[in-house]
Design a protein around this motif. Structure first.
Motif, PDB file in Angstrom:
ATOM      1  N   HIS A  68      21.279   9.046   9.837  1.00  0.00           N
ATOM      2  CA  HIS A  68      21.234   9.931   8.598  1.00  0.00           C
ATOM      3  C   HIS A  68      22.165   9.593   7.692  1.00  0.00           C
ATOM      4  O   HIS A  68      21.876   9.910   6.339  1.00  0.00           O
ATOM      5  CB  HIS A  68      21.431  11.381   9.041  1.00  0.00           C
ATOM      6  CG  HIS A  68      21.546  12.350   8.056  1.00  0.00           C
ATOM      7  ND1 HIS A  68      20.288  12.988   7.369  1.00  0.00           N
ATOM      8  CD2 HIS A  68      22.708  13.020   7.633  1.00  0.00           C
ATOM      9  CE1 HIS A  68      20.547  13.814   6.503  1.00  0.00           C
ATOM     10  NE2 HIS A  68      22.105  13.982   6.541  1.00  0.00           N
ATOM     11  N   ASN A  69      23.426   9.569   8.189  1.00  0.00           N
ATOM     12  CA  ASN A  69      24.438   9.142   7.227  1.00  0.00           C
ATOM     13  C   ASN A  69      24.203   7.718   6.332  1.00  0.00           C
ATOM     14  O   ASN A  69      24.427   7.859   5.142  1.00  0.00           O
ATOM     15  CB  ASN A  69      26.026   8.984   8.087  1.00  0.00           C
ATOM     16  CG  ASN A  69      26.425  10.158   8.299  1.00  0.00           C
ATOM     17  OD1 ASN A  69      26.206  11.509   7.666  1.00  0.00           O
ATOM     18  ND2 ASN A  69      27.443  10.448   9.454  1.00  0.00           N
ATOM     19  N   LYS A  70      23.743   6.777   7.112  1.00  0.00           N
ATOM     20  CA  LYS A  70      23.210   5.559   6.286  1.00  0.00           C
ATOM     21  C   LYS A  70      22.187   5.772   5.340  1.00  0.00           C
ATOM     22  O   LYS A  70      22.064   5.308   4.265  1.00  0.00           O
ATOM     23  CB  LYS A  70      22.864   4.527   7.331  1.00  0.00           C
ATOM     24  CG  LYS A  70      22.373   3.406   6.634  1.00  0.00           C
ATOM     25  CD  LYS A  70      22.034   1.982   7.772  1.00  0.00           C
ATOM     26  CE  LYS A  70      21.769   0.961   7.011  1.00  0.00           C
ATOM     27  NZ  LYS A  70      21.274  -0.100   8.031  1.00  0.00           N
ATOM     28  N   MET A  71      21.208   6.942   5.769  1.00  0.00           N
ATOM     29  CA  MET A  71      20.252   7.215   4.672  1.00  0.00           C
ATOM     30  C   MET A  71      20.760   7.819   3.345  1.00  0.00           C
ATOM     31  O   MET A  71      20.136   7.552   2.304  1.00  0.00           O
ATOM     32  CB  MET A  71      19.282   8.015   5.497  1.00  0.00           C
ATOM     33  CG  MET A  71      17.884   8.335   4.601  1.00  0.00           C
ATOM     34  SD  MET A  71      16.577   9.163   5.527  1.00  0.00           S
ATOM     35  CE  MET A  71      17.610  10.974   5.404  1.00  0.00           C
ATOM     36  N   LYS A  72      21.768   8.623   3.507  1.00  0.00           N
ATOM     37  CA  LYS A  72      22.383   9.170   2.340  1.00  0.00           C
ATOM     38  C   LYS A  72      22.993   8.205   1.475  1.00  0.00           C
ATOM     39  O   LYS A  72      23.174   8.387   0.179  1.00  0.00           O
ATOM     40  CB  LYS A  72      23.585  10.367   2.897  1.00  0.00           C
ATOM     41  CG  LYS A  72      23.031  11.450   3.544  1.00  0.00           C
ATOM     42  CD  LYS A  72      23.985  12.468   3.530  1.00  0.00           C
ATOM     43  CE  LYS A  72      25.031  12.131   4.381  1.00  0.00           C
ATOM     44  NZ  LYS A  72      26.053  13.527   4.686  1.00  0.00           N
ATOM     45  N   THR A  73      23.434   7.106   2.097  1.00  0.00           N
ATOM     46  CA  THR A  73      24.217   5.892   1.397  1.00  0.00           C
ATOM     47  C   THR A  73      23.087   5.474   0.591  1.00  0.00           C
ATOM     48  O   THR A  73      23.212   4.906  -0.468  1.00  0.00           O
ATOM     49  CB  THR A  73      24.898   5.043   2.325  1.00  0.00           C
ATOM     50  OG1 THR A  73      26.154   5.742   2.967  1.00  0.00           O
ATOM     51  CG2 THR A  73      25.392   3.772   1.581  1.00  0.00           C
ATOM     52  N   LYS A 101      17.923   2.879  -3.373  1.00  0.00           N
ATOM     53  CA  LYS A 101      17.102   2.190  -2.581  1.00  0.00           C
ATOM     54  C   LYS A 101      16.245   2.863  -2.035  1.00  0.00           C
ATOM     55  O   LYS A 101      16.088   2.934  -0.684  1.00  0.00           O
ATOM     56  CB  LYS A 101      18.018   1.108  -1.678  1.00  0.00           C
ATOM     57  CG  LYS A 101      19.208   0.408  -2.356  1.00  0.00           C
ATOM     58  CD  LYS A 101      19.942  -0.495  -1.256  1.00  0.00           C
ATOM     59  CE  LYS A 101      20.929  -1.280  -2.246  1.00  0.00           C
ATOM     60  NZ  LYS A 101      21.868  -2.179  -1.153  1.00  0.00           N
ATOM     61  N   ARG A 102      15.038   3.088  -2.664  1.00  0.00           N
ATOM     62  CA  ARG A 102      14.021   3.970  -2.082  1.00  0.00           C
ATOM     63  C   ARG A 102      13.530   3.403  -0.907  1.00  0.00           C
ATOM     64  O   ARG A 102      12.814   4.060   0.127  1.00  0.00           O
ATOM     65  CB  ARG A 102      12.954   4.198  -3.177  1.00  0.00           C
ATOM     66  CG  ARG A 102      12.064   5.344  -2.665  1.00  0.00           C
ATOM     67  CD  ARG A 102      11.102   5.895  -3.881  1.00  0.00           C
ATOM     68  NE  ARG A 102      10.025   6.610  -3.500  1.00  0.00           N
ATOM     69  CZ  ARG A 102       8.884   6.585  -4.220  1.00  0.00           C
ATOM     70  NH1 ARG A 102       8.777   5.908  -5.170  1.00  0.00           N
ATOM     71  NH2 ARG A 102       7.970   7.371  -3.547  1.00  0.00           N
ATOM     72  N   PRO A 103      12.740   2.018  -0.968  1.00  0.00           N
ATOM     73  CA  PRO A 103      12.106   1.594   0.105  1.00  0.00           C
ATOM     74  C   PRO A 103      13.024   1.557   1.255  1.00  0.00           C
ATOM     75  O   PRO A 103      12.243   1.817   2.562  1.00  0.00           O
ATOM     76  CB  PRO A 103      11.677   0.119  -0.450  1.00  0.00           C
ATOM     77  CG  PRO A 103      11.586   0.362  -1.616  1.00  0.00           C
ATOM     78  CD  PRO A 103      12.682   1.284  -2.191  1.00  0.00           C
ATOM     79  N   ALA A 104      14.083   0.938   1.410  1.00  0.00           N
ATOM     80  CA  ALA A 104      14.918   1.093   2.306  1.00  0.00           C
ATOM     81  C   ALA A 104      15.330   2.420   3.205  1.00  0.00           C
ATOM     82  O   ALA A 104      15.463   2.587   4.216  1.00  0.00           O
ATOM     83  CB  ALA A 104      16.313   0.308   1.965  1.00  0.00           C
ATOM     84  N   TYR A 105      15.436   3.365   1.994  1.00  0.00           N
ATOM     85  CA  TYR A 105      15.714   4.766   2.573  1.00  0.00           C
ATOM     86  C   TYR A 105      14.226   5.391   3.008  1.00  0.00           C
ATOM     87  O   TYR A 105      14.690   5.815   4.165  1.00  0.00           O
ATOM     88  CB  TYR A 105      15.932   5.473   1.259  1.00  0.00           C
ATOM     89  CG  TYR A 105      15.803   7.126   1.377  1.00  0.00           C
ATOM     90  CD1 TYR A 105      16.957   7.794   1.448  1.00  0.00           C
ATOM     91  CD2 TYR A 105      14.641   7.852   1.539  1.00  0.00           C
ATOM     92  CE1 TYR A 105      17.093   9.181   1.728  1.00  0.00           C
ATOM     93  CE2 TYR A 105      14.812   9.082   1.535  1.00  0.00           C
ATOM     94  CZ  TYR A 105      15.649   9.964   1.903  1.00  0.00           C
ATOM     95  OH  TYR A 105      15.793  11.081   2.029  1.00  0.00           O
ATOM     96  N   ILE A 123       0.946  -1.323  -0.135  1.00  0.00           N
ATOM     97  CA  ILE A 123       0.087  -0.022   0.170  1.00  0.00           C
ATOM     98  C   ILE A 123       0.854   1.164   0.070  1.00  0.00           C
ATOM     99  O   ILE A 123       0.638   2.202  -0.797  1.00  0.00           O
ATOM    100  CB  ILE A 123      -0.986   0.027   1.131  1.00  0.00           C
ATOM    101  CG1 ILE A 123      -2.069  -1.166   1.071  1.00  0.00           C
ATOM    102  CG2 ILE A 123      -1.498   1.257   1.278  1.00  0.00           C
ATOM    103  CD1 ILE A 123      -2.705  -1.521   2.294  1.00  0.00           C
ATOM    104  N   VAL A 124       1.796   1.343   0.898  1.00  0.00           N
ATOM    105  CA  VAL A 124       2.589   2.299   0.978  1.00  0.00           C
ATOM    106  C   VAL A 124       3.257   2.770  -0.331  1.00  0.00           C
ATOM    107  O   VAL A 124       3.610   3.785  -0.476  1.00  0.00           O
ATOM    108  CB  VAL A 124       3.782   2.053   2.321  1.00  0.00           C
ATOM    109  CG1 VAL A 124       4.798   3.449   2.049  1.00  0.00           C
ATOM    110  CG2 VAL A 124       2.789   2.379   3.447  1.00  0.00           C
ATOM    111  N   GLU A 125       3.809   1.598  -0.996  1.00  0.00           N
ATOM    112  CA  GLU A 125       4.727   2.131  -2.216  1.00  0.00           C
ATOM    113  C   GLU A 125       3.747   2.035  -3.364  1.00  0.00           C
ATOM    114  O   GLU A 125       4.304   1.965  -4.588  1.00  0.00           O
ATOM    115  CB  GLU A 125       5.740   0.704  -2.390  1.00  0.00           C
ATOM    116  CG  GLU A 125       6.878   0.792  -1.207  1.00  0.00           C
ATOM    117  CD  GLU A 125       7.673  -0.448  -1.200  1.00  0.00           C
ATOM    118  OE1 GLU A 125       7.658  -1.200  -2.289  1.00  0.00           O
ATOM    119  OE2 GLU A 125       8.120  -0.920  -0.207  1.00  0.00           O
ATOM    120  N   SER A 126       2.452   2.091  -3.055  1.00  0.00           N
ATOM    121  CA  SER A 126       1.555   2.137  -4.205  1.00  0.00           C
ATOM    122  C   SER A 126       1.431   1.279  -5.197  1.00  0.00           C
ATOM    123  O   SER A 126       1.185   1.363  -6.370  1.00  0.00           O
ATOM    124  CB  SER A 126       1.564   3.609  -5.029  1.00  0.00           C
ATOM    125  OG  SER A 126       1.473   4.623  -4.106  1.00  0.00           O
TER     126      SER A 126
END
Length: 215
Positions: free
Chosen positions: A115-120, A126-130, A24-27
Motif C-alpha cells: 500500500h505504501n509503495k502504491m502511494k508512491t 505511474k498509473r499502469p504500475a499503480y 486492452i486494460v489500458e484502452s
C-alpha cells in the motif's frame, strides 16, 4: 500504440499475452474494437501464431470475444453488466477482508508495505504500475482469507473486470478518491478491525461503481 519494442523469445507466450492484456486494460484497444493482429504482430516482432494463442487466453478471461470472420473483438459491458460484476466483487472482497484481519502479522505487513509503495506510484503518476500493484493488494487480501473456492471465483472475475477497474481511475479526481478508499482499507487492516474493514471495502466498491459508470 505502445507495442514497438521487440520482445525476447523466452517465455514468448506469456509476454505476448501480457502485452495484449495491457493494451486492452489500458484502452489502447477500446471495447467493441477488433484486435489488429497484423499490426501487433509487426510491432512485437512475432508471428501471428503467438498472437492468436494469447487471444485464446484473453477470451477465456472474458476480455475478448472470438467471432467468426471478424477475429477477436474487445469485450464491451453494458452499465448494468459493469455494476452487477462490481457488486458481486464487493461482496466477495468484503467477506475476505474480514478474514484477512485474522491473518499472520507478516501477511498484513506485506499488504501494508504494498500500500505504501502504491502511494508512491500515485505521487509519481505511474498509473499502469499503480494499477498492477493495486490488483495485487486486492488479490492478497482475498488470499489471506485462506479459502480456495473464494480465491478461484475471485480470480476468474478479477481477470474479466480488469479493464473496468482500470477505467475507474481515468480522471485525477477519481484516481485520488480510489487511493483514499485504499487508505481507509489499510487503516482498518492495520488495526485488525474486521467490521471497519468490511465497511471500507464495501464503500470502495460502491464508489468504484460510480466512478466506472460516470468516468
Amino acid at each position: 500504440m505502445p507495442t514497438k519494442d521487440p520482445i525476447a523469445r523466452t517465455s514468448l507466450h506469456l509476454e505476448v499475452t501480457s502485452r495484449l492484456r495491457s493494451l486492452i486494460v489500458e484502452s489502447h484497444i477500446k471495447p467493441g474494437e477488433r484486435v489488429p493482429e497484423l499490426e501487433i504482430s509487426r510491432d512485437l516482432g512475432v508471428s501471428r501464431t503467438p498472437i492468436r494463442e494469447a487471444l485464446k487466453v484473453l477470451a477465456s478471461e472474458g476480455l475478448v470475444e472470438l467471432l467468426p470472420l471478424r477475429g477477436a473483438v474487445v469485450k464491451s459491458f453494458s452499465p448494468k453488466d459493469a455494476a452487477d460484476m462490481l457488486e458481486v466483487m464487493g461482496l466477495l472482497e468484503s467477506y475476505a477482508a474480514q478474514k484477512a484481519c485474522k491473518a499472520a502479522q507478516s501477511r498484513i505487513d506485506h499488504v501494508l508495505t504494498m500500500h505504501n509503495k502504491m502511494k508512491t506510484l500515485f505521487s509519481q503518476r505511474k498509473r499502469p504500475a499503480y494499477f498492477d500493484l493495486n490488483q495485487k493488494i486486492h488479490d492478497a487480501l482475498v488470499d489471506m482469507a485462506d479459502n480456495e473456492s473464494l480465491s478461484m471465483v475471485h480470480s476468474t472475475m478479477s481477470k474479466r473486470m480488469r479493464s473496468l477497474r482500470y477505467s475507474g481511475n481515468s480522471t485525477p479526481e477519481n484516481w485520488r478518491a480510489a487511493l483514499e478508499d485504499h487508505e481507509r482499507i489499510a487503516h482498518a487492516l492495520k488495526k485488525r478491525d474486521a467490521q471497519e474493514m468490511k465497511q471500507a471495502v464495501q464503500s470502495h466498491f460502491e464508489n468504484t461503481i460510480k466512478r466506472v459508470l460516470n468516468p
